[in-house]
Design a protein around this motif. Structure first.
Motif, short mmCIF file in Angstrom:
data_model
loop_
_atom_site.label_atom_id
_atom_site.label_comp_id
_atom_site.label_asym_id
_atom_site.label_seq_id
_atom_site.Cartn_x
_atom_site.Cartn_y
_atom_site.Cartn_z
N ALA A 89 -5.55 -37.66 62.13
CA ALA A 89 -6.12 -36.62 61.02
C ALA A 89 -7.05 -35.36 61.77
CB ALA A 89 -7.17 -37.35 60.21
N LEU A 90 -6.62 -35.46 63.27
CA LEU A 90 -7.65 -34.36 64.01
C LEU A 90 -6.39 -33.63 64.71
CD1 LEU A 90 -10.45 -36.71 65.39
CD2 LEU A 90 -10.34 -35.08 63.39
N THR A 91 -5.25 -33.31 64.21
CA THR A 91 -4.24 -32.39 64.73
C THR A 91 -4.93 -30.86 64.39
OG1 THR A 91 -2.99 -32.44 62.76
CG2 THR A 91 -2.27 -33.80 64.17
N PRO A 92 -4.51 -29.79 65.12
CA PRO A 92 -4.96 -28.65 64.70
C PRO A 92 -4.57 -28.20 63.37
CG PRO A 92 -3.29 -28.63 66.68
CD PRO A 92 -3.21 -30.15 66.20
N ASP A 93 -3.64 -28.41 62.72
CA ASP A 93 -3.43 -27.91 61.25
C ASP A 93 -4.43 -29.00 60.26
OD1 ASP A 93 -1.68 -30.20 62.06
OD2 ASP A 93 -0.31 -29.83 60.21
N LEU A 94 -5.04 -30.01 60.60
CA LEU A 94 -5.49 -31.06 59.78
C LEU A 94 -6.92 -31.15 59.93
CD1 LEU A 94 -2.87 -33.85 59.49
CD2 LEU A 94 -3.52 -32.11 57.89
N TYR A 95 -7.64 -31.01 61.19
CA TYR A 95 -8.87 -31.51 61.62
C TYR A 95 -9.73 -30.64 60.59
CZ TYR A 95 -9.93 -27.21 64.47
OH TYR A 95 -9.97 -26.06 65.05
N TYR A 96 -9.63 -29.44 60.21
CA TYR A 96 -10.77 -28.49 59.38
C TYR A 96 -10.74 -29.35 58.00
CZ TYR A 96 -13.27 -25.30 56.88
OH TYR A 96 -14.41 -24.81 56.02
N ASP A 97 -9.59 -29.69 57.45
CA ASP A 97 -9.64 -30.24 56.09
C ASP A 97 -10.39 -31.64 56.25
OD1 ASP A 97 -8.54 -30.13 53.41
OD2 ASP A 97 -7.59 -31.76 54.01
N TYR B 214 -16.75 -43.03 62.14
CA TYR B 214 -16.22 -43.17 63.32
C TYR B 214 -14.95 -42.28 63.63
CZ TYR B 214 -18.72 -47.66 63.10
OH TYR B 214 -19.75 -48.45 63.05
N VAL B 215 -14.92 -41.64 64.87
CA VAL B 215 -13.84 -40.63 65.11
C VAL B 215 -13.18 -41.13 66.24
CG1 VAL B 215 -13.69 -38.26 65.63
CG2 VAL B 215 -15.32 -38.89 64.01
N GLU B 216 -11.75 -41.22 66.22
CA GLU B 216 -10.98 -41.68 67.30
C GLU B 216 -10.75 -40.48 68.18
OE1 GLU B 216 -7.55 -44.89 66.98
OE2 GLU B 216 -7.11 -43.12 66.14
N GLU B 217 -10.86 -40.79 69.50
CA GLU B 217 -10.37 -39.84 70.37
C GLU B 217 -8.85 -39.70 70.62
OE1 GLU B 217 -12.42 -38.14 71.66
OE2 GLU B 217 -14.63 -39.29 71.45
N GLY B 218 -8.38 -38.63 71.17
CA GLY B 218 -7.06 -38.39 71.49
C GLY B 218 -6.55 -37.33 70.55
N GLY B 219 -7.45 -36.89 69.55
CA GLY B 219 -6.90 -35.84 68.51
C GLY B 219 -7.24 -34.38 69.09
N ALA B 220 -6.94 -33.30 68.40
CA ALA B 220 -6.81 -32.02 69.06
C ALA B 220 -8.34 -31.49 69.26
CB ALA B 220 -6.16 -31.00 68.01
N ILE B 221 -9.22 -32.34 68.67
CA ILE B 221 -10.76 -32.13 68.90
C ILE B 221 -11.29 -33.48 69.18
CG2 ILE B 221 -10.86 -29.98 67.60
CD1 ILE B 221 -12.42 -31.51 65.41
N GLY B 222 -12.33 -33.61 69.90
CA GLY B 222 -13.03 -34.86 70.40
C GLY B 222 -14.16 -34.97 69.20
N SER B 223 -14.72 -36.19 69.51
CA SER B 223 -15.68 -36.75 68.54
C SER B 223 -16.90 -36.01 68.41
CB SER B 223 -16.02 -38.01 68.84
OG SER B 223 -16.29 -38.23 70.10
N LYS B 224 -17.41 -35.37 69.76
CA LYS B 224 -18.43 -34.58 69.82
C LYS B 224 -18.40 -33.14 69.02
CE LYS B 224 -22.23 -32.93 72.70
NZ LYS B 224 -22.95 -33.17 74.17
N PRO B 225 -17.19 -32.25 69.41
CA PRO B 225 -17.12 -31.43 68.67
C PRO B 225 -16.89 -31.50 67.11
CG PRO B 225 -15.50 -31.28 70.52
CD PRO B 225 -16.26 -32.66 70.47
N PHE B 226 -16.27 -32.71 66.69
CA PHE B 226 -16.21 -33.17 65.39
C PHE B 226 -17.49 -33.21 64.69
CE2 PHE B 226 -16.18 -36.05 62.05
CZ PHE B 226 -15.08 -36.02 61.14
N ALA B 227 -18.51 -33.82 65.29
CA ALA B 227 -19.90 -33.90 64.86
C ALA B 227 -20.60 -32.48 64.95
CB ALA B 227 -20.46 -34.83 65.80
#
Length: 486
Positions: A272-280, A304-317
């Motif tokens: 759910a954290l690919t470049p085209d999905l993470y903002y949504d 809980y945010v899984e590492e390995g996506g286009a953005i990491g958990s800290k940028p997600f936060a």
């Protein structure tokens, strides 16, 4: 000149006359409302309960389940009309009374009331009973014999006021099992159940006369005692403290259902954290956190945010914080009490100090007030929040670390919002269920529980009824007493 309108914050059977009232004044956009609620004595409440019981015995108990569903549906249809006067009143006054954003209340009430249309109620009945007609009559069982379901004669509901609408769900449950209903409302939000009872009165006054909605201060022994004594079942919504206080007062032979403190969370997979999905994904999480300011048990307090996506958990936060800021500008959070604000400030300060000492923690928050807070944790853990748009974000390297973190809290777990790929769904759902989670849903829909969901992992109607079985041999043997039998 401001128009003044008097509004009852109670509903009683049409034959009941109340004489003593207190008044409270609130200001709407173009009108001043004088809110009127009764000052009750124990004997008066006892009389109300007896009248509700009598009305239930004479009318509600004789209705078929499909007739009850049809009448509820007709009341709900009124609420689906944006111009319906009671809906407009609720949309204007509930935000004033609760502090919730007006547009949020409008959208959530509209979504919520739609879950009680005829098709949803029929689906809900079918979910719990193989044959809903067993609420009307003895019906054949597959194993032989016949069974009928009997609801309590009267249910005493103790409502919380943190989320508008939940009271209506409880009242509808009572009607579906053909019970009279005595509802004690919280002064934090006493309006919506009264308005819904008035809608039922517009459809069928006799049905509305099997309901009484009354506000009083929690812990008032003079009123709680007759309500518990004269009702066959008690349903309590609120804090664990409220639940336990009332549980001790209810005799063991009476049905007691409670919905106390629960915690929900979300799990965001790397898919759910690919470049085209993470903002949504972030936008949906922000809405889940913001609706009714996390006051409901379905709102996530931990992400809980899984590492390995286009953005990491800290940028997600960090991006979640930015989205919560945008959401606040669009639909502001309610004003807090001093105690609520101090609770947020204390937790913020603790983690701000920790962030100076350790790189594993970061605090992202609104700058001039407590409108929103995101605490980022590099190490996977679990923590509830002081609510009011305050959320923890934990980095997850492997699912197992998340499961280990939540397992000690399984008695408090409610919903999990999930965003993972299809090939992981059922395996992860099974593990979450084993840890105590009782509802798994899409992110962005965490506050939108569907009809018939198993609240706190239990049944709804089945937990209220008792079954009477008629054995197969009795059916056969009574044939001997038929004078025409050979």
């Amino acid at each position: 000149m401001t128009t003044i309108k008097e509004l009852n914050l109670f509903h009683v059977p049409d034959s009941i006359e109340l004489n003593h009232f207190d008044l409270k004044t609130v200001n709407g956009k173009d009108m001043r409302y004088v809110l009127k609620f009764p000052v009750l004595k124990g004997e008066e409440l006892k009389g109300i309960i007896q009248q509700v019981q009598s009305n239930r015995d004479e009318y509600l108990s004789a209705l078929s389940i499909i007739e009850i569903v049809e009448k509820i549906h007709l009341a709900v249809q009124k609420w689906l009309n944006p111009e319906y006067p009671l809906r407009k009143l609720a949309e204007q006054l509930i935000p004033v009374m609760t502090g919730y954003d007006e547009e949020m209340v409008r959208l959530q009430l509209k979504r919520y009331i739609r879950t009680f249309r005829k098709k949803e109620l029929l689906r809900f009945l079918d979910e719990e009973f193989d044959q809903p007609a067993m609420l009307d009559e003895f019906r054949p069982r597959k194993s032989g014999g016949m069974s009928k379901a009997f609801g309590p004669r009267t249910i005493f509901h103790v409502f919380s006021g943190n989320v508008p609408g939940v009271q209506v769900w409880s009242i509808i449950m009572g009607l579906l099992v053909k019970s009279g209903n005595i509802g004690k409302t919280s002064m934090a939000e006493p309006l919506f159940p009264v308005l819904f009872a008035e809608s039922l009165a517009e459809v069928d006054q006799k049905l509305a006369d099997t309901i009484a909605i009354l506000p009083w201060k929690g812990g008032t022994h003079e009123l709680e005692e007759p309500a518990i004594e004269h009702c066959e079942a008690v349903i309590v919504y609120g804090s664990n403290e409220t639940v336990e206080k009332l549980r001790r007062k209810v005799p063991p032979h009476k049905r007691f259902l409670s919905y106390g403190h629960k915690i929900s969370f979300a799990y965001v997979g790397k898919e759910a954290l690919t470049p085209d999905l993470y903002y949504d994904t972030i936008k949906k999480i922000a809405e889940d956190v913001s609706i009714y300011d996390q006051q409901g048990c379905l709102s996530p307090q931990t992400i809980y945010v899984e590492e390995g996506g286009a953005i990491g958990s800290k940028p997600f936060a960090q991006m979640l914080g930015a989205e919560l800021e945008r959401y606040h500008k669009k639909r502001p959070r309610a004003m807090l009490t001093d105690e609520e604000s101090m609770s947020i400030q204390r937790v913020r300060s603790r983690y701000q100090l920790e962030s100076i000492q350790h790189e594993n923690v970061s605090v992202f928050s609104s700058q001039t007030d407590t409108s929103w807070t995101v605490i980022f944790h590099k190490e996977t853990g679990f923590e509830g929040s002081p609510l009011n748009r305050f959320v923890h974000v934990y980095s997850v390297e492997a699912v197992e670390s998340m499961l280990s973190a939540i397992k000690p809290y399984q008695s408090y777990l409610q919903s999990c919002g999930l965003a993972v790929s299809p090939n992981r769904l059922f395996s992860l759902a099974n593990q979450l269920g084993s840890c105590g989670v009782n509802r798994i849903c899409s992110i962005g829909e965490m506050n939108q529980a569907k009809p018939g969901w198993h609240h706190d992992g239990r049944f709804n109607l089945i937990d209220l009824v008792r079954m009477t079985d008629m054995e197969r041999t009795l059916e056969q043997n009574v044939e001997w007493y038929d004078t025409d039998f050979e």
